[in-house]
Scaffold this motif. Structure first.
Motif, PDB file in Angstrom:
ATOM      1  N   LEU A  35       0.553  -1.039  -0.014  1.00 50.71           N
ATOM      2  CA  LEU A  35       0.001   0.082   0.043  1.00 50.71           C
ATOM      3  C   LEU A  35       0.941   1.064  -0.016  1.00 50.71           C
ATOM      4  CD1 LEU A  35      -2.738  -1.170   2.421  1.00 50.71           C
ATOM      5  CD2 LEU A  35      -3.026  -0.971   0.103  1.00 50.71           C
ATOM      6  N   THR A  36       1.813   1.278   0.706  1.00 54.28           N
ATOM      7  CA  THR A  36       3.031   2.375   0.718  1.00 54.28           C
ATOM      8  C   THR A  36       3.311   2.498  -0.618  1.00 54.28           C
ATOM      9  OG1 THR A  36       3.376   2.014   2.875  1.00 54.28           O
ATOM     10  CG2 THR A  36       4.849   3.430   1.789  1.00 54.28           C
ATOM     11  N   LEU A  37       3.838   1.679  -1.190  1.00 54.86           N
ATOM     12  CA  LEU A  37       4.438   1.672  -2.630  1.00 54.86           C
ATOM     13  C   LEU A  37       3.147   2.136  -3.599  1.00 54.86           C
ATOM     14  CD1 LEU A  37       6.779  -1.341  -2.763  1.00 54.86           C
ATOM     15  CD2 LEU A  37       7.386   1.150  -2.323  1.00 54.86           C
ATOM     16  N   LEU A  38       1.946   1.818  -3.306  1.00 55.57           N
ATOM     17  CA  LEU A  38       0.971   2.316  -4.411  1.00 55.57           C
ATOM     18  C   LEU A  38       0.682   3.672  -4.127  1.00 55.57           C
ATOM     19  CD1 LEU A  38      -1.714  -0.426  -4.141  1.00 55.57           C
ATOM     20  CD2 LEU A  38      -0.635   0.334  -6.324  1.00 55.57           C
ATOM     21  N   ALA A  39       0.791   4.139  -2.748  1.00 51.27           N
ATOM     22  CA  ALA A  39       0.680   5.682  -2.454  1.00 51.27           C
ATOM     23  C   ALA A  39       1.966   6.449  -3.050  1.00 51.27           C
ATOM     24  CB  ALA A  39       0.657   5.746  -0.870  1.00 51.27           C
ATOM     25  N   LYS A  40       2.967   5.893  -3.244  1.00 50.39           N
ATOM     26  CA  LYS A  40       4.133   6.263  -3.591  1.00 50.39           C
ATOM     27  C   LYS A  40       3.943   6.777  -5.203  1.00 50.39           C
ATOM     28  CE  LYS A  40       9.238   5.279  -4.263  1.00 50.39           C
ATOM     29  NZ  LYS A  40      10.198   4.227  -3.940  1.00 50.39           N
ATOM     30  N   SER A  41       3.382   5.647  -5.985  1.00 47.57           N
ATOM     31  CA  SER A  41       3.116   5.835  -7.302  1.00 47.57           C
ATOM     32  C   SER A  41       2.204   7.056  -7.636  1.00 47.57           C
ATOM     33  CB  SER A  41       2.533   4.372  -7.809  1.00 47.57           C
ATOM     34  OG  SER A  41       3.613   3.510  -7.848  1.00 47.57           O
ATOM     35  N   ILE A  42       0.967   7.039  -6.757  1.00 48.30           N
ATOM     36  CA  ILE A  42       0.132   8.142  -6.724  1.00 48.30           C
ATOM     37  C   ILE A  42       0.732   9.451  -6.694  1.00 48.30           C
ATOM     38  CG2 ILE A  42      -1.804   9.051  -5.896  1.00 48.30           C
ATOM     39  CD1 ILE A  42      -2.794   6.325  -5.124  1.00 48.30           C
ATOM     40  N   VAL A  43       1.677   9.685  -5.729  1.00 48.59           N
ATOM     41  CA  VAL A  43       2.039  10.854  -5.372  1.00 48.59           C
ATOM     42  C   VAL A  43       3.094  11.289  -6.571  1.00 48.59           C
ATOM     43  CG1 VAL A  43       3.926  12.040  -3.962  1.00 48.59           C
ATOM     44  CG2 VAL A  43       2.014  10.860  -2.949  1.00 48.59           C
ATOM     45  N   ARG A  44       3.871  10.334  -6.999  1.00 50.93           N
ATOM     46  CA  ARG A  44       4.824  10.568  -8.208  1.00 50.93           C
ATOM     47  C   ARG A  44       4.079  11.028  -9.544  1.00 50.93           C
ATOM     48  NH1 ARG A  44       7.174   5.751  -8.916  1.00 50.93           N
ATOM     49  NH2 ARG A  44       8.737   5.999  -7.120  1.00 50.93           N
ATOM     50  N   GLU A  45       2.917  10.260  -9.904  1.00 53.27           N
ATOM     51  CA  GLU A  45       2.374  10.666 -10.942  1.00 53.27           C
ATOM     52  C   GLU A  45       1.401  12.008 -10.619  1.00 53.27           C
ATOM     53  OE1 GLU A  45       0.322   7.070 -11.751  1.00 53.27           O
ATOM     54  OE2 GLU A  45       2.154   5.933 -12.232  1.00 53.27           O
ATOM     55  N   GLN A  46       0.846  12.068  -9.555  1.00 56.42           N
ATOM     56  CA  GLN A  46      -0.289  13.228  -9.569  1.00 56.42           C
ATOM     57  C   GLN A  46       0.051  14.077  -8.277  1.00 56.42           C
ATOM     58  OE1 GLN A  46      -4.232  11.391  -9.307  1.00 56.42           O
ATOM     59  NE2 GLN A  46      -3.524   9.408 -10.033  1.00 56.42           N
ATOM     60  N   GLY A  47       0.846  14.116  -7.580  1.00 60.28           N
ATOM     61  CA  GLY A  47       1.488  14.990  -6.407  1.00 60.28           C
ATOM     62  C   GLY A  47       0.839  14.681  -5.347  1.00 60.28           C
ATOM     63  N   TRP A  48       1.245  15.433  -4.150  1.00 59.02           N
ATOM     64  CA  TRP A  48       0.909  15.107  -2.767  1.00 59.02           C
ATOM     65  C   TRP A  48      -0.529  15.464  -2.649  1.00 59.02           C
ATOM     66  CZ3 TRP A  48       3.870  12.349   0.379  1.00 59.02           C
ATOM     67  CH2 TRP A  48       5.090  12.489   0.208  1.00 59.02           C
ATOM     68  N   SER A  49      -1.208  16.559  -3.222  1.00 51.86           N
ATOM     69  CA  SER A  49      -2.519  16.807  -2.850  1.00 51.86           C
ATOM     70  C   SER A  49      -3.674  15.873  -3.557  1.00 51.86           C
ATOM     71  CB  SER A  49      -2.985  18.251  -3.565  1.00 51.86           C
ATOM     72  OG  SER A  49      -2.509  17.947  -5.038  1.00 51.86           O
ATOM     73  N   ASN A  50      -3.111  14.992  -4.372  1.00 50.83           N
ATOM     74  CA  ASN A  50      -3.962  14.077  -4.924  1.00 50.83           C
ATOM     75  C   ASN A  50      -3.811  12.557  -4.398  1.00 50.83           C
ATOM     76  OD1 ASN A  50      -5.464  15.190  -7.214  1.00 50.83           O
ATOM     77  ND2 ASN A  50      -3.295  15.703  -7.974  1.00 50.83           N
ATOM     78  N   LEU A  51      -3.308  12.671  -3.092  1.00 49.35           N
ATOM     79  CA  LEU A  51      -3.286  11.264  -2.584  1.00 49.35           C
ATOM     80  C   LEU A  51      -4.274  11.230  -1.564  1.00 49.35           C
ATOM     81  CD1 LEU A  51      -1.807   8.661  -1.712  1.00 49.35           C
ATOM     82  CD2 LEU A  51      -0.443   9.842  -0.162  1.00 49.35           C
ATOM     83  N   THR A  52      -5.346  10.408  -1.865  1.00 54.36           N
ATOM     84  CA  THR A  52      -6.417  10.261  -1.079  1.00 54.36           C
ATOM     85  C   THR A  52      -6.740   8.817  -0.586  1.00 54.36           C
ATOM     86  OG1 THR A  52      -8.282  10.221  -2.969  1.00 54.36           O
ATOM     87  CG2 THR A  52      -7.556  12.332  -2.343  1.00 54.36           C
ATOM     88  N   MET A  53      -7.470   8.343   0.176  1.00 56.56           N
ATOM     89  CA  MET A  53      -7.971   7.013   0.621  1.00 56.56           C
ATOM     90  C   MET A  53      -8.688   6.651  -0.398  1.00 56.56           C
ATOM     91  SD  MET A  53      -6.206   6.821   3.548  1.00 56.56           S
ATOM     92  CE  MET A  53      -7.033   5.613   4.473  1.00 56.56           C
ATOM     93  N   ASP A  54      -9.545   7.176  -1.042  1.00 58.88           N
ATOM     94  CA  ASP A  54     -10.287   6.780  -2.336  1.00 58.88           C
ATOM     95  C   ASP A  54      -9.234   6.321  -3.221  1.00 58.88           C
ATOM     96  OD1 ASP A  54     -12.694   6.884  -1.062  1.00 58.88           O
ATOM     97  OD2 ASP A  54     -13.538   8.796  -1.884  1.00 58.88           O
ATOM     98  N   LYS A  55      -8.472   7.111  -3.687  1.00 61.14           N
ATOM     99  CA  LYS A  55      -7.718   6.823  -4.758  1.00 61.14           C
ATOM    100  C   LYS A  55      -6.823   5.659  -4.476  1.00 61.14           C
ATOM    101  CE  LYS A  55      -7.589  11.128  -7.359  1.00 61.14           C
ATOM    102  NZ  LYS A  55      -6.505  12.139  -8.090  1.00 61.14           N
ATOM    103  N   LEU A  56      -6.355   5.736  -3.315  1.00 62.41           N
ATOM    104  CA  LEU A  56      -5.451   4.525  -2.759  1.00 62.41           C
ATOM    105  C   LEU A  56      -6.136   3.113  -2.826  1.00 62.41           C
ATOM    106  CD1 LEU A  56      -2.870   3.782  -1.701  1.00 62.41           C
ATOM    107  CD2 LEU A  56      -3.359   4.142   0.493  1.00 62.41           C
ATOM    108  N   THR A  57      -7.465   3.262  -2.575  1.00 67.22           N
ATOM    109  CA  THR A  57      -8.321   1.980  -2.576  1.00 67.22           C
ATOM    110  C   THR A  57      -8.795   1.580  -4.023  1.00 67.22           C
ATOM    111  OG1 THR A  57      -9.634   2.611  -0.495  1.00 67.22           O
ATOM    112  CG2 THR A  57     -10.675   1.000  -2.044  1.00 67.22           C
ATOM    113  N   ALA A  58      -9.102   2.487  -4.784  1.00 66.01           N
ATOM    114  CA  ALA A  58      -9.126   2.349  -6.163  1.00 66.01           C
ATOM    115  C   ALA A  58      -7.945   1.558  -6.881  1.00 66.01           C
ATOM    116  CB  ALA A  58      -9.578   3.371  -6.833  1.00 66.01           C
ATOM    117  N   ALA A  59      -6.683   2.217  -6.333  1.00 63.36           N
ATOM    118  CA  ALA A  59      -5.548   1.553  -7.041  1.00 63.36           C
ATOM    119  C   ALA A  59      -5.258   0.101  -6.366  1.00 63.36           C
ATOM    120  CB  ALA A  59      -4.407   2.485  -6.816  1.00 63.36           C
ATOM    121  N   SER A  60      -5.779  -0.280  -5.433  1.00 59.50           N
ATOM    122  CA  SER A  60      -5.376  -1.589  -4.531  1.00 59.50           C
ATOM    123  C   SER A  60      -6.346  -2.333  -4.945  1.00 59.50           C
ATOM    124  CB  SER A  60      -5.206  -1.216  -3.182  1.00 59.50           C
ATOM    125  OG  SER A  60      -6.503  -1.217  -2.214  1.00 59.50           O
TER     126      SER A  60
END
Length: 262
Positions: A35-60
């Motif tokens: 999950l941490t590495l999924l969060a890492k991918s979201i932040v790298r691609e979309q920036g810190w402000s776009n890291l949300t629990m919904d997006k993390l859930t959708a990516a997992s």
């Protein structure tokens, strides 16, 4: 490799691959790494402000309830990612601290290591700002905040040891009102600020990294010369040191960066 995929080093640095864990505990630890590495991918691609629990859930492949079993909030996930990032930085710093050279050369090696990390992870390298933001600290779990603080103190202790070694070697003398902590903080803030600006404000006329790849070294030399840390830049070729550190310690990382054009 180098933190860009879920490798053994990623798992180790993120708290996985624990020793003495039950199968259930290991499964939970491995899932948190994932999950941490999924969060890492979201932040790298979309920036810190776009890291949300919904997006993390959708990516997992897990439910939102499972996500919340690992992270109490979006802010807690941000702090977990900052801890992961700081561990990756710490691994590079450890190489720099073991560099064979004078005490000032080892400090230069620390600056090289942070420069390499900032180029590899231009978004994650800004973690210190995110991790210390009141809106993050207020909503992150106390356990996660404590872990981050302890890790940060460990890194500061390692840098402080380099300063102490310089004093013992006679390369550096404390000036009135300037302690080891002040010297560590000055180097930390210079490295963070210089690299952040080189990454994000490169159009400024005072930042000419393309034509002067040693601009970060120049900043470090101005600080270290001001502290009268021997040998002075007028007495030693620190560009040669910078190149030697790159070649001896970070050859693979720099080959990767060249391959992706960073």
């Amino acid at each position: 490799m180098f933190g860009f995929s879920c490798s053994k080093n990623d798992k180790k640095d993120s708290g996985g691959c624990g020793v003495g864990l039950t199968k259930k505990q290991q499964a939970i630890a491995d899932r948190e790494v994932e999950l941490t590495l999924l969060a890492k991918s979201i932040v790298r691609e979309q920036g810190w402000s776009n890291l949300t629990m919904d997006k993390l859930t959708a990516a997992s492949a897990y439910s939102k309830g499972t996500i919340y079993n690992h992270f109490s909030s979006k802010e807690d996930a941000i702090l977990a990612l900052c801890i992961h990032s700081l561990k990756r930085e710490s691994a590079l710093f450890a190489r720099a601290a073991a560099f064979e050279g004078s005490t000032r050369e080892r400090i230069i090696a620390m600056h090289v290591s942070f420069s390499v990390y900032a180029r590899m992870e231009p978004v994650l390298s800004t973690c210190p700002i995110m991790a210390k933001s009141p809106w993050v600290l207020e909503k992150a779990s106390p356990e996660r905040v404590n872990e981050l603080n302890k890790l940060e103190e460990q890194i500061i202790d390692e840098a402080d040891l380099l300063v102490t070694n310089a004093v013992q070697a006679g390369d550096l003398k404390f000036s009135p009102g300037i302690s080891s902590d002040a010297i560590v903080f000055a180097n930390w803030s210079l490295a963070f600020g210089s690299n952040a600006l080189a990454q994000n404000a490169s159009n400024s006329r005072c930042i000419n990294r393309i034509h002067d790849p040693y601009s970060l070294l120049n900043n470090a030399n101005m600080l270290l010369d001001g502290l009268n840390w021997k040998p002075l830049s007028s007495e030693w070729d620190y560009r040669k040191t910078w190149r030697r550190v790159e070649q001896e310690l970070f050859h693979e990382e720099l080959e990767y960066l060249e391959s992706v054009g960073r």
